[in-house]
Design a protein around this motif. Structure first.
Motif, short mmCIF file in Angstrom:
data_model
loop_
_atom_site.label_atom_id
_atom_site.label_comp_id
_atom_site.label_asym_id
_atom_site.label_seq_id
_atom_site.Cartn_x
_atom_site.Cartn_y
_atom_site.Cartn_z
N TYR A 210 11.84 71.55 -4.41
CA TYR A 210 10.90 72.63 -4.14
C TYR A 210 11.62 73.68 -3.31
CZ TYR A 210 6.35 74.86 -3.50
OH TYR A 210 5.29 75.75 -3.53
N GLU A 211 11.59 74.92 -3.80
CA GLU A 211 12.29 76.03 -3.15
C GLU A 211 11.33 76.80 -2.25
OE1 GLU A 211 13.84 80.22 -4.83
OE2 GLU A 211 15.02 78.49 -5.56
N VAL A 212 11.78 77.11 -1.03
CA VAL A 212 11.00 77.94 -0.12
C VAL A 212 11.85 79.13 0.30
CG1 VAL A 212 9.63 76.01 0.77
CG2 VAL A 212 11.77 76.60 1.90
N PRO A 213 11.23 80.27 0.59
CA PRO A 213 12.02 81.44 0.99
C PRO A 213 12.66 81.23 2.36
CG PRO A 213 9.67 81.88 1.22
CD PRO A 213 9.78 80.56 0.53
N GLY A 217 7.53 79.84 7.02
CA GLY A 217 6.76 79.30 8.12
C GLY A 217 6.20 77.93 7.81
N ALA A 218 5.44 77.40 8.77
CA ALA A 218 4.92 76.03 8.67
C ALA A 218 4.00 75.86 7.47
CB ALA A 218 4.19 75.67 9.96
N GLU A 219 3.20 76.88 7.16
CA GLU A 219 2.25 76.75 6.05
C GLU A 219 2.96 76.59 4.72
OE1 GLU A 219 -1.51 79.21 4.04
OE2 GLU A 219 -0.56 79.92 5.90
N ILE A 220 3.99 77.40 4.49
CA ILE A 220 4.73 77.31 3.23
C ILE A 220 5.48 75.98 3.15
CG2 ILE A 220 6.63 78.32 1.91
CD1 ILE A 220 5.77 81.05 2.90
N GLN A 222 4.59 73.19 4.48
CA GLN A 222 3.61 72.14 4.22
C GLN A 222 3.21 72.13 2.74
OE1 GLN A 222 0.46 71.66 7.12
NE2 GLN A 222 -0.99 71.03 5.53
N GLN A 223 3.12 73.31 2.14
CA GLN A 223 2.83 73.39 0.70
C GLN A 223 3.93 72.71 -0.10
OE1 GLN A 223 2.32 77.53 -0.21
NE2 GLN A 223 0.38 77.71 0.88
N ALA A 224 5.19 72.92 0.33
CA ALA A 224 6.31 72.27 -0.36
C ALA A 224 6.20 70.75 -0.23
CB ALA A 224 7.63 72.76 0.23
N ALA A 225 5.85 70.28 0.97
CA ALA A 225 5.69 68.83 1.18
C ALA A 225 4.57 68.28 0.30
CB ALA A 225 5.41 68.57 2.66
N ASP A 226 3.45 69.00 0.22
CA ASP A 226 2.34 68.56 -0.62
C ASP A 226 2.76 68.47 -2.08
OD1 ASP A 226 0.60 68.34 1.53
OD2 ASP A 226 -0.18 70.39 1.30
N ASN A 227 3.61 69.41 -2.50
CA ASN A 227 4.09 69.39 -3.87
C ASN A 227 4.88 68.12 -4.16
OD1 ASN A 227 6.45 70.12 -5.89
ND2 ASN A 227 4.78 71.53 -6.35
N THR A 244 12.39 70.47 10.27
CA THR A 244 11.64 70.65 11.51
C THR A 244 10.93 69.32 11.82
OG1 THR A 244 9.55 71.35 10.50
CG2 THR A 244 11.19 73.08 10.96
N ASP A 245 10.74 69.06 13.10
CA ASP A 245 10.05 67.82 13.48
C ASP A 245 8.64 67.80 12.90
OD1 ASP A 245 12.31 67.16 14.82
OD2 ASP A 245 11.45 67.23 16.84
N ASN A 246 7.97 68.94 12.87
CA ASN A 246 6.60 68.99 12.33
C ASN A 246 6.57 68.61 10.85
OD1 ASN A 246 5.49 69.75 14.77
ND2 ASN A 246 5.58 71.96 14.31
N LEU A 247 7.56 69.11 10.09
CA LEU A 247 7.60 68.80 8.67
C LEU A 247 7.91 67.32 8.44
CD1 LEU A 247 7.34 69.88 5.81
CD2 LEU A 247 9.77 70.54 5.89
N TYR A 248 8.83 66.79 9.22
CA TYR A 248 9.11 65.35 9.11
C TYR A 248 7.86 64.53 9.43
CZ TYR A 248 14.22 65.53 8.52
OH TYR A 248 15.48 65.71 8.01
N ASN A 249 7.19 64.89 10.49
CA ASN A 249 6.00 64.13 10.88
C ASN A 249 4.88 64.26 9.86
OD1 ASN A 249 6.86 62.94 13.37
ND2 ASN A 249 6.73 64.96 14.34
#
Length: 339
Positions: A210-213, A217-220, A222-227, A244-249
């Motif tokens: 999943y590619e992100v720009p 930010g955190a919202e985008i 999280q969308q990648a993680a959901d994908n 990021t720690d938030n994305l890992y968690n």
């Protein structure tokens, strides 16, 4: 008696003439001696001092500002030490290049380096960490295939081996460097599992990415993680810059396991498979001075390290063998085995 007087008079005249000639000769000789240096001085043609050689840093507005600032400082210092003129250019063309151009160091993103090198055969070019550039002739590629390609390939390989049913996922930045990293990661996973067809649903073609720009930010994120979660991924790799720690968690809450690029965040050790860490960087000053002195090949002190792992000794030994094959050129990190 009169004859005697005539004889004496004639003799006196002749004597006076001889004395006059002897006084003129030294004068003539002196004139010749003073004239000679003058003639010699006029024969010396003054020459212009040659212009010093030029050292150019070729970096576009899209180049990494931190990398640009660091490299510029190093190159300015080298130029001062070598008696060269330093220039930073965003664009370089054959027609506008200085006649006394000695060396160009280019950083990503960069294009048409091969054309520039061919058009300026009397100058040298260094492609520094630019993916897809092969060194030839007066163009020297440094760091383009390592360590980031090796890091990505090995992370993909380990993730495929350690995941359940090949269900590997990647989140990466959608710039040139990020896409190059993605290609190497996918090559590593496919190198192990081939078609990577799952045995049970959901049936997706793995590995997925999943590619992100850049700077997302955190919202985008999280969308990648959901994908990835929605596609049944169970092992995730976050490319450099994305972690990021938030994305890992957020991901670990769904039971994900990770192949990372650094130490695991606190509390995630139980979900951590391994970290594939980029090794020693090239000494840029050494590279530039080496090229100026005729050197054409450079090697990092180390490429990749595998750390923060609870892998078995046998598995770790196997992964180090894959790394050795990458470093020797037996495996192409961008496309599998070189035939």
């Amino acid at each position: 008696m009169i004859k005697i007087y005539r004889y004496l008079l004639i003799s006196l005249v002749i004597g006076l003439l001889l004395v006059g000639c002897s006084q003129e000769n030294p004068s003539d000789g002196q004139n010749e001696q003073t004239a000679s240096p003058t003639v010699g001085q006029q024969a010396v043609v003054p020459t212009n001092t040659p212009a010093p050689p030029v050292l150019i840093l070729l970096a576009s507005p899209e180049s990494d500002p931190a990398a640009l600032s660091n490299l510029q400082a190093q190159m300015e210092q080298i130029a001062n030490q070598q008696g060269m003129v330093f220039e930073h250019r965003q664009i370089l063309e054959v027609e506008t290049a200085p006649e006394n151009l000695r060396l160009v160091v280019a950083i990503p993103p960069a294009s048409n380096l091969s054309g520039l090198a061919a058009g300026l055969p009397g100058s040298k070019f260094v492609a520094l960490n630019i993916p897809g550039v092969s060194g030839t002739g007066n163009l020297i590629a440094v760091g383009g295939g390592q360590p980031s390609d090796f890091q990505a390939f090995l992370a993909g390989y380990i993730a495929a081996v350690q995941s359940d049913d090949w269900r590997v996922g990647l989140i990466y930045f959608g710039d040139e460097i990020g896409r190059n990293y993605k290609n190497a990661f996918l090559s590593g996973a496919v190198y192990f599992c081939g078609f990577c067809n799952p045995y049970y649903p959901p049936y997706y073609e793995y590995p997925v990415s999943y590619e992100v720009p850049p700077g997302a930010g955190a919202e985008i994120l999280q969308q990648a993680a959901d994908n990835l979660i929605s596609q049944g991924v169970n092992t995730v790799h976050l490319a450099p810059g994305v972690e990021t720690d938030n994305l890992y968690n957020y991901l670990v809450s769904d039971g994900m396991r990770f192949v990372g690029t650094a130490a695991p965040p606190a509390g995630l050790e139980g979900n951590w498979i391994a970290s594939v860490i980029a090794g020693g960087e090239l000494d840029i000053t050494q590279v530039i001075t080496g090229v100026l002195n005729g050197q054409t090949e450079f090697q990092s002190a180390s490429s990749v390290q595998i750390s923060f792992t609870g892998l078995s000794e046998a598995r770790l030994t196997h992964y180090l063998e894959i790394l050795a094959a990458l470093e020797s050129g037996e495996i192409d990190p961008q496309g599998g085995v070189i035939e």
